[in-house]
Design an enzyme around this catalytic site. Structure first.
Site, PDB file in Angstrom:
ATOM      1  N   ARG A  62      14.261   3.223 -13.594  1.00 50.90           N
ATOM      2  CA  ARG A  62      13.629   1.938 -13.872  1.00 50.90           C
ATOM      3  C   ARG A  62      14.402   0.799 -13.206  1.00 50.90           C
ATOM      4  NH1 ARG A  62      13.468   2.419 -19.119  1.00 50.90           N
ATOM      5  NH2 ARG A  62      15.142   0.956 -19.581  1.00 50.90           N
ATOM      6  N   TYR A 107      -9.556 -14.305  -8.916  1.00 48.98           N
ATOM      7  CA  TYR A 107      -9.843 -12.895  -9.215  1.00 48.98           C
ATOM      8  C   TYR A 107     -10.170 -12.722 -10.699  1.00 48.98           C
ATOM      9  CZ  TYR A 107      -8.596  -8.056 -10.420  1.00 48.98           C
ATOM     10  OH  TYR A 107      -8.572  -6.789 -10.941  1.00 48.98           O
ATOM     11  N   ASP A 145      -1.370 -16.073  -4.711  1.00 50.74           N
ATOM     12  CA  ASP A 145      -1.860 -14.702  -4.535  1.00 50.74           C
ATOM     13  C   ASP A 145      -2.352 -14.585  -3.094  1.00 50.74           C
ATOM     14  OD1 ASP A 145      -3.304 -12.329  -4.436  1.00 50.74           O
ATOM     15  OD2 ASP A 145      -4.063 -12.534  -6.479  1.00 50.74           O
ATOM     16  N   LYS A 177      -4.557  -3.226  -2.236  1.00 52.78           N
ATOM     17  CA  LYS A 177      -5.516  -3.635  -1.201  1.00 52.78           C
ATOM     18  C   LYS A 177      -4.936  -3.459   0.196  1.00 52.78           C
ATOM     19  CE  LYS A 177      -7.568  -5.156  -5.029  1.00 52.78           C
ATOM     20  NZ  LYS A 177      -7.025  -4.958  -6.386  1.00 52.78           N
TER      21      LYS A 177
END
Length: 398
Positions: free
Chosen positions: A61, A114, A186, A211
């Site tokens: 982690r 979005y 973004d 994406k």
């Protein structure tokens, strides 16, 4: 063939982009076996020679060699000092709010955003006492007027999703910074190949790496990039403290995808131009929305702010919901599916798919109607994409 004309923005491509994307973080000498491709390290824990003194990592982690290679490559693409990857774009969004905001704080966000971000701000962040105001960012006064005494964050997409409105990023940053607000951009739709918001004043850049950065519709991942040392430390801590990190295998896939980003984005844009020009001439189309077309309201801003115009095209069909549904069911190469940025061309109706979670009254105000179609233009042959759209439009209007 006449539709395959490309138009360049006023800014030249970022120098050495492809070379840096391919090589940074990938040095074979960092591995004992001199592997050209960074290996997939699946180990969750690491041997320590002395208690509390790990050689490099102690637990997955907190750090992983495969993930480190990817983060260096992402930072190279955005030309940032730091980059951190997360298990999804929304995990990255959540991390930003955990990093910068607390109960009682307020954020300002673009209204055409979005759908998942809209939903997160309205239905998740509000549960923790974080309020928001959505504004039309094309007029910077709207952002200025929406900032309150407790506003800590201004959230921007450019181009917006799904209406592809181009926002003056430097202007937004100037307004926000005068009132001591952090600016998050973004950059998913443009990718760092065409736009680098940090150079325009943003404090943090977010990507849904699902994406364009990965580019093959087979990885769920997000990324945050910054040049701010203090923000970087907090983001790194939250990777460990919250644990919303991607798997080593996903990091390997995304790392591979980034190496072809510059090649793919050129073709995405070339095909998007071809599609947009065709749609502009179609008798079945009411409006085409693509920043590369002179008809786009912010075309000149896009030319100044970016090195290209991307692979996303939205358009409004003539007719009604029935015509749109017939069109969407008739495409053969375009696939009816959510998401974007993969090699395959995708088509969707935002009002009932990606933006269905946006309240109906907000969709009406924004213009996210049932005749609005969003295309993620892939890497197929442009002639085939145009022929597919042509036949589907004809079916939709017969």
């Amino acid at each position: 063939a006449e539709y395959k004309i490309a138009m360049a923005g006023e800014r030249k491509p970022f120098p050495h982009f492809g070379t840096r994307a391919i090589h940074e973080g990938q040095d074979p000498d960092q591995w004992g076996c001199k592997a050209i491709v960074p290996p997939i390290f699946t180990s969750t824990t690491y041997k320590q020679e002395e208690p509390g003194k790990p050689k490099m990592f102690d637990y997955i982690r907190a750090g992983n060699p495969t993930r480190n290679s990817l983060e260096i490559a992402v930072a190279a693409c955005e030309d940032s000092k730091y980059a951190y990857v997360f298990s999804s774009g929304l995990a990255a969004t959540s991390t930003v709010l955990q990093c910068l905001l607390k109960s009682g704080d307020h954020l300002v966000c673009v209204n055409d955003v979005y759908g998942g971000t809209n939903r997160f701000f309205r239905k998740v962040a509000t549960n923790f006492g974080i309020t928001n105001t959505l504004v039309d960012p094309t007029d910077l006064k709207n952002i200025d007027n929406a900032i309150k005494d407790n506003t800590k964050l201004v959230w921007v997409e450019s181009p917006t999703n799904p209406l592809l409105t181009v926002i003056d990023l430097k202007g937004v940053a100037d307004v926000a910074h005068k009132k001591n607000c952090t600016v998050v951009v973004d950059n998913t739709f443009m990718s760092p190949y065409f736009q680098r918001p940090l150079g325009l004043g943003a404090d943090i850049v977010l990507h849904s790496m699902t994406k364009y950065l990965n580019g093959h519709c087979d990885v769920l991942m997000g990324a945050l990039c910054t040049n701010n040392d203090d923000i970087s430390k907090q983001l790194k801590f939250l990777q460990l403290g919250v644990g919303a990190i991607p798997s080593p295998f996903d990091c390997y896939l995304a790392n591979r995808g980034i190496k072809t980003l510059h090649v793919r984005m050129k073709q995405h844009e070339s095909n998007a131009f071809a599609v947009a020009r065709f749609l502009q001439d179609s008798p079945h189309v009411e409006q085409v929305i693509y920043p590369g077309l002179p008809s786009h309201p912010q075309h000149e801003l896009a030319k100044r702010q970016t090195c290209g115009f991307g692979g996303m095209v939205s358009f409004r069909m003539k007719g009604d919901k029935e015509n749109t549904n017939k069109f969407i069911k008739s495409v053969k190469i375009f696939t009816l599916a959510e998401s974007l940025g993969g090699v395959e061309s995708l088509a969707e109706i935002p009002s009932i798919m990606t933006h269905a979670s946006v309240p109906p009254e907000e969709r009406v105000i924004l213009g996210i109607t049932d005749t609005l179609v969003r295309l993620s233009v892939g890497l197929e042959e442009a002639e085939d994409l145009i022929e597919d759209l042509k036949q589907a439009l004809e079916v939709a209007h017969t």
